[in-house]
Design a protein around this motif. Structure first.
Motif, short mmCIF file in Angstrom:
data_model
loop_
_atom_site.label_atom_id
_atom_site.label_comp_id
_atom_site.label_asym_id
_atom_site.label_seq_id
_atom_site.Cartn_x
_atom_site.Cartn_y
_atom_site.Cartn_z
N SER A 108 0.83 -1.19 0.00
CA SER A 108 0.00 0.00 0.00
C SER A 108 0.88 1.26 0.00
O SER A 108 1.90 1.32 0.67
CB SER A 108 -0.91 0.02 1.23
OG SER A 108 -1.56 1.26 1.36
N ARG A 137 -2.79 0.72 -5.41
CA ARG A 137 -1.90 0.77 -4.25
C ARG A 137 -2.26 1.92 -3.31
O ARG A 137 -2.15 1.80 -2.09
CB ARG A 137 -0.45 0.91 -4.72
CG ARG A 137 0.13 -0.36 -5.33
CD ARG A 137 1.61 -0.21 -5.64
NE ARG A 137 1.83 0.64 -6.79
CZ ARG A 137 2.00 0.21 -8.03
NH1 ARG A 137 1.96 -1.10 -8.27
NH2 ARG A 137 2.22 1.04 -9.03
N MET A 140 -6.14 0.92 -1.77
CA MET A 140 -6.49 -0.48 -1.53
C MET A 140 -7.13 -0.70 -0.16
O MET A 140 -7.79 -1.70 0.05
CB MET A 140 -5.25 -1.37 -1.69
CG MET A 140 -4.14 -1.10 -0.70
SD MET A 140 -2.58 -1.98 -1.09
CE MET A 140 -3.07 -3.68 -0.98
N ARG A 141 -6.97 0.18 0.76
CA ARG A 141 -7.54 0.01 2.09
C ARG A 141 -8.64 1.03 2.36
O ARG A 141 -8.88 1.41 3.50
CB ARG A 141 -6.44 0.13 3.14
CG ARG A 141 -5.38 -0.96 3.04
CD ARG A 141 -4.24 -0.71 4.00
NE ARG A 141 -3.20 -1.72 3.87
CZ ARG A 141 -2.00 -1.63 4.44
NH1 ARG A 141 -1.70 -0.56 5.15
NH2 ARG A 141 -1.10 -2.58 4.27
N SER A 142 -9.32 1.47 1.34
CA SER A 142 -10.31 2.52 1.51
C SER A 142 -11.64 2.09 0.92
O SER A 142 -11.78 1.01 0.36
CB SER A 142 -9.84 3.80 0.84
OG SER A 142 -9.96 3.67 -0.58
N GLU A 143 -12.62 2.98 1.04
CA GLU A 143 -13.92 2.79 0.41
C GLU A 143 -14.09 3.81 -0.71
O GLU A 143 -15.17 4.35 -0.93
CB GLU A 143 -15.04 2.92 1.45
CG GLU A 143 -14.98 1.86 2.53
CD GLU A 143 -16.10 2.00 3.54
OE1 GLU A 143 -16.87 2.98 3.43
OE2 GLU A 143 -16.21 1.15 4.42
N ALA A 171 -8.10 -4.12 -6.03
CA ALA A 171 -8.28 -3.26 -4.86
C ALA A 171 -9.68 -3.37 -4.26
O ALA A 171 -9.97 -2.71 -3.27
CB ALA A 171 -8.00 -1.80 -5.23
N THR A 244 -12.41 8.92 -0.20
CA THR A 244 -11.98 8.57 1.14
C THR A 244 -11.69 9.86 1.89
O THR A 244 -11.15 10.81 1.32
CB THR A 244 -10.72 7.67 1.11
OG1 THR A 244 -10.38 7.28 2.43
CG2 THR A 244 -9.53 8.37 0.50
#
Length: 258
Positions: A108, A137, A140-143, A171, A244
């Motif tokens: 990430s 990248r 990848m950890r979001s909405e 993702a 985000t």
């Protein structure tokens, strides 16, 4: 204990006050998918900036695309060296290659977004213009809800679909919007949007939630098209799960179609 306790304004936990304090102090980050087959990508970024500026927001374009200018050597130590003020409400950051300097062990590069937010605490909206692989990248950890760019030519539309496929599969970004750059008289616009929406649903399990049609020949100083104005307003609405949201630094906290 009184029965009306649950209806009072008394904090329900110790973090309640902090959540209220920081509720307004968040920057909206919107991933904008660069399309190398699109003739007017820069023009569309201008239109987006105009739409947000009309709403009173300060917007920054973080340009990580292959067409972005080379970054300054000083950016290794100071990201602020990459930022250019284009107007009182618009800033630009040439950031080609910079996100990879912040990659973590999971692949990430979201740390780059936080670093940019830290050096630009007054920004309301950050348009992150990058390739689909870079956006995977970064978000990848979001909405996040990526904004696809395309015009009405087959190669451009094919790329938009391929980008949506990669963002969905790599993702897990399942909801997308589309900005179509075409003349007002183009006979293909509605069919392109319908085809992309159908393919997203049938082959990817994804959703093309909204699409906008913008004329590249329109003057950037003119009022945005109604659809673009509505979309920009939605992005800025705090209750809308768009993109985000990342906490700004404060005194207590330095987020193939034809």
């Amino acid at each position: 204990m009184h029965d009306d306790y649950a209806d009072s304004n008394y904090p329900h936990d110790q973090a309640h006050g902090l959540r209220q304090m920081f509720a307004h102090a968040r920057v909206r980050m919107v991933p904008v998918v660069a399309n190398p087959h699109m003739a007017f990508g820069g023009v569309m970024l201008e239109r987006l900036c105009t739409a947000f500026a009309e709403q009173g927001a300060h917007v920054m374009v973080v340009d990580c695309s292959d067409r972005a200018p080379a970054t300054s050597e000083l950016s290794v130590m100071d990201l602020g060296e990459c930022i250019e003020t284009l107007s009182p409400q618009v800033s630009y950051m040439a950031a080609r290659g910079l996100p990879l300097r912040y990659v973590d062990s999971a692949g990430s590069t979201a740390g780059f977004l936080q670093a940019v937010s830290d050096v630009m605490p007054h920004v309301d909206v950050m348009l992150v213009h990058a390739s689909e692989s870079d956006l995977c990248r970064l978000f990848m950890r979001s909405e996040a809800r990526p904004l696809l760019l395309a015009d009405d030519r087959p190669a451009s539309v094919t790329h938009a679909y391929a980008a949506m496929k990669l963002l969905t599969q790599r993702a897990n970004l399942m909801v997308h919007d589309l900005l179509l750059c075409a003349a007002p008289t183009s006979p293909r616009v509605e069919r392109i949007a319908a085809q992309l929406a159908s393919c997203a649903d049938s082959f990817l399990g994804a959703v093309l939630r909204d699409w906008l049609h913008v004329d590249p020949a329109s003057d950037a100083r003119e009022a945005p098209a109604p659809a673009l104005r509505r979309w920009a307003r939605e992005v800025l609405t705090p209750s809308t799960p768009y993109g985000t949201a990342m906490t700004r630094p404060t005194q207590m906290n330095q987020h193939v179609l034809n």
